[in-house]
Write an enzyme that holds these catalytic residues in place. Structure first.
Site, mmCIF file in Angstrom:
data_model
loop_
_atom_site.group_PDB
_atom_site.id
_atom_site.type_symbol
_atom_site.label_atom_id
_atom_site.label_comp_id
_atom_site.label_asym_id
_atom_site.label_seq_id
_atom_site.Cartn_x
_atom_site.Cartn_y
_atom_site.Cartn_z
ATOM 1 N N ASP A 1 -8.476 2.580 -3.436
ATOM 2 C CA ASP A 1 -8.112 3.106 -2.172
ATOM 3 C C ASP A 1 -8.134 4.787 -2.230
ATOM 4 O O ASP A 1 -7.849 5.464 -3.231
ATOM 5 C CB ASP A 1 -6.668 2.764 -1.845
ATOM 6 N N ASP B 1 0.772 2.511 3.894
ATOM 7 C CA ASP B 1 -0.116 3.522 3.338
ATOM 8 C C ASP B 1 0.611 4.855 3.341
ATOM 9 O O ASP B 1 0.112 5.996 3.679
ATOM 10 C CB ASP B 1 -1.391 3.751 4.204
ATOM 11 N N HIS C 1 0.875 -1.093 -0.020
ATOM 12 C CA HIS C 1 -0.023 0.117 -0.080
ATOM 13 C C HIS C 1 0.786 1.232 0.091
ATOM 14 O O HIS C 1 1.057 1.759 1.045
ATOM 15 C CB HIS C 1 -0.910 -0.176 1.231
ATOM 16 N N LEU D 1 2.416 6.554 -4.867
ATOM 17 C CA LEU D 1 3.732 7.234 -5.456
ATOM 18 C C LEU D 1 3.258 8.273 -6.289
ATOM 19 O O LEU D 1 4.091 9.090 -6.849
ATOM 20 C CB LEU D 1 4.423 5.994 -6.448
#
Length: 432
Positions: free
Chosen positions: A154, A307, A60, A63
């Protein structure tokens, strides 16, 4: 970057925290493990009792490229990953344009391959534009050069049960997995922090635990109904732990991750009104933190995922209500896990390797990563000075963004070396 022909001899490394041994790397693989290994001409790394682990794998990571290169790029993000001990990251789909086509996921994959600091496996969007209305090109993304196996909206929840069911049915054909951001949107409209005593005292709109738990309950039932795989992103509440534990007891194909910050920080931090603590899902209570630690220790939660959510200075240096949600995490994750899980006796180093390398690689069906440190295996490795203690200073981050909640906090452990298929990407804590 090319693969190496050179040999590297790591002397006196404690494999998974065991007794010191020497490890010889050559031709991108682990060639020999033992004591007193001689390798004339090899580059020698004196581990001095450092912990040698398989290269970390993050399920997770944000970028931000394409579209938000002001906060992160594939280059800066993978350099940050290497400094944190990662040899592979999964790049989330909420870019601009969204990674909902074969063309976009291939672009991200090729950039990772070109820069060579760690392997980049793109995550494909579940729905077109992350809008939750129409399935994206799941099959085309899987069949692309990027070989997508993980799909997620997400940042947004796939809240339509029919769409979620169809996605689970579709990915089953190629053993893919849907990674759900569990957030019931109607229950979290305008929410600013965890719903509870602190939110009531501060007068901030609360984000109830049930907004996460209700989606998880629905989706484990859907996954069981269609016989597919579902993965729960950034699980954050004690109630969510119980639902996942129940689903696993039924033998259903359910996995879950927890972030480092949810293992350490609580909603009490929000009393400072410092937007660095604003995150999705929000920081929860001390009881939730303890439940998450116990669940990671007993295997109910499968893995740690960062994350990593970089934001430019102006998106965090503002009043709480206007601030973006998210924290950077790649360069501090292993230290936080050492602090919260190893130093508390909840995990040993072999279990850290399991939760931060083996299991995430298995969930993502990522070949060549998460492998044992053994003869003939790919030399994707990280060497950790576990005795080190130091204050977190974002000025030294490789990430383009500095929105860390740990600035000035003393944390243990330091990545000294990272190897990607035998080639050093980090040497003595410095990127190569």
């Amino acid at each position: 970057m090319t693969e190496p022909d050179d040999k590297t001899l790591i002397r006196g490394a404690r494999l998974l925290g065991g007794e010191p041994q020497d490890v010889l790397l050559a031709d991108g693989t682990v060639q020999e493990i033992g004591r007193g290994i001689e390798a004339p001409g090899a580059e020698v790394v004196e581990a001095q009792g450092g912990i040698l682990l398989p290269g970390l794998v993050d399920l997770h990571t944000h970028l931000r490229e394409p579209g938000r290169e002001d906060s992160e790029t594939v280059l800066t993000g993978t350099r940050a990953a290497a400094k944190g001990g990662y040899t592979a990251v999964h790049a989330m789909a909420n870019t601009f344009p969204v990674a909902d086509t074969a063309g976009v996921v291939e672009q991200v994959w090729r950039l990772g391959k070109e820069y060579g600091y760690c392997d980049v496996r793109p995550v494909g969007a579940v729905t077109v534009g992350l809008e939750g209305k129409q399935l994206a090109e799941l099959g085309a993304m899987h069949d692309s050069a990027a070989g997508v196996r993980v799909f997620s909206d997400d940042g947004k929840c796939v809240d339509d049960a029919v769409i979620m069911r169809r996605a689970l049915e579709y990915v089953k054909a190629f053993d893919g997995v849907v990674a759900q951001h569990a957030q019931e949107p109607r229950l979290t409209e305008g929410a600013q922090m965890n719903e509870g005593t602190v939110s009531a005292e501060l007068g901030l709109a609360g984000w109830p635990a049930v907004a996460e738990e209700s989606i998880i309950a629905r989706d484990v039932l859907l996954a069981a109904h269609v016989g597919s795989r579902v993965h729960i992103c950034h699980l954050s509440t004690a109630g969510s732990v119980e639902i996942v534990r129940w689903a696993k007891s039924k033998g259903w194909n359910v996995t879950a991750e927890v972030t480092p910050h949810h293992l350490l920080l609580t909603d009490e931090m929000v009393r400072s009104y410092n937007p660095v603590y604003k995150v999705n899902p929000p920081l929860r209570t001390e009881a939730d933190v303890m439940a998450l630690r116990e669940a990671l220790a007993d295997g109910t939660i499968d893995c740690v995922a960062t994350d990593h959510a970089p934001h430019p200075h102006e998106d965090k240096d503002c009043e709480w209500g206007a601030a973006a949600m998210g924290m950077v995490g790649l360069e501090t994750a292993l230290s936080v896990v050492q602090h919260t899980m190893v130093e508390t006796g909840l995990l040993d180093w072999a279990q850290v390797a399991d939760r931060m390398s083996h299991r995430p690689a298995a969930i993502g069906r990522l070949e060549g990563h998460g492998r044992p440190v053994a003869h003939g295996e790919p030399a994707n490795l990280v060497l950790v000075d576990a005795a080190y203690r130091g204050q977190v200073d974002p000025a030294g981050f490789a990430s383009r963004s500095a929105n860390t909640p740990y600035e000035g906090r003393e944390l243990p452990g330091r990545v000294t070396h990272t190897w990607l298929r035998g080639r050093a990407t980090v040497v003595d804590g410095v990127l190569r």
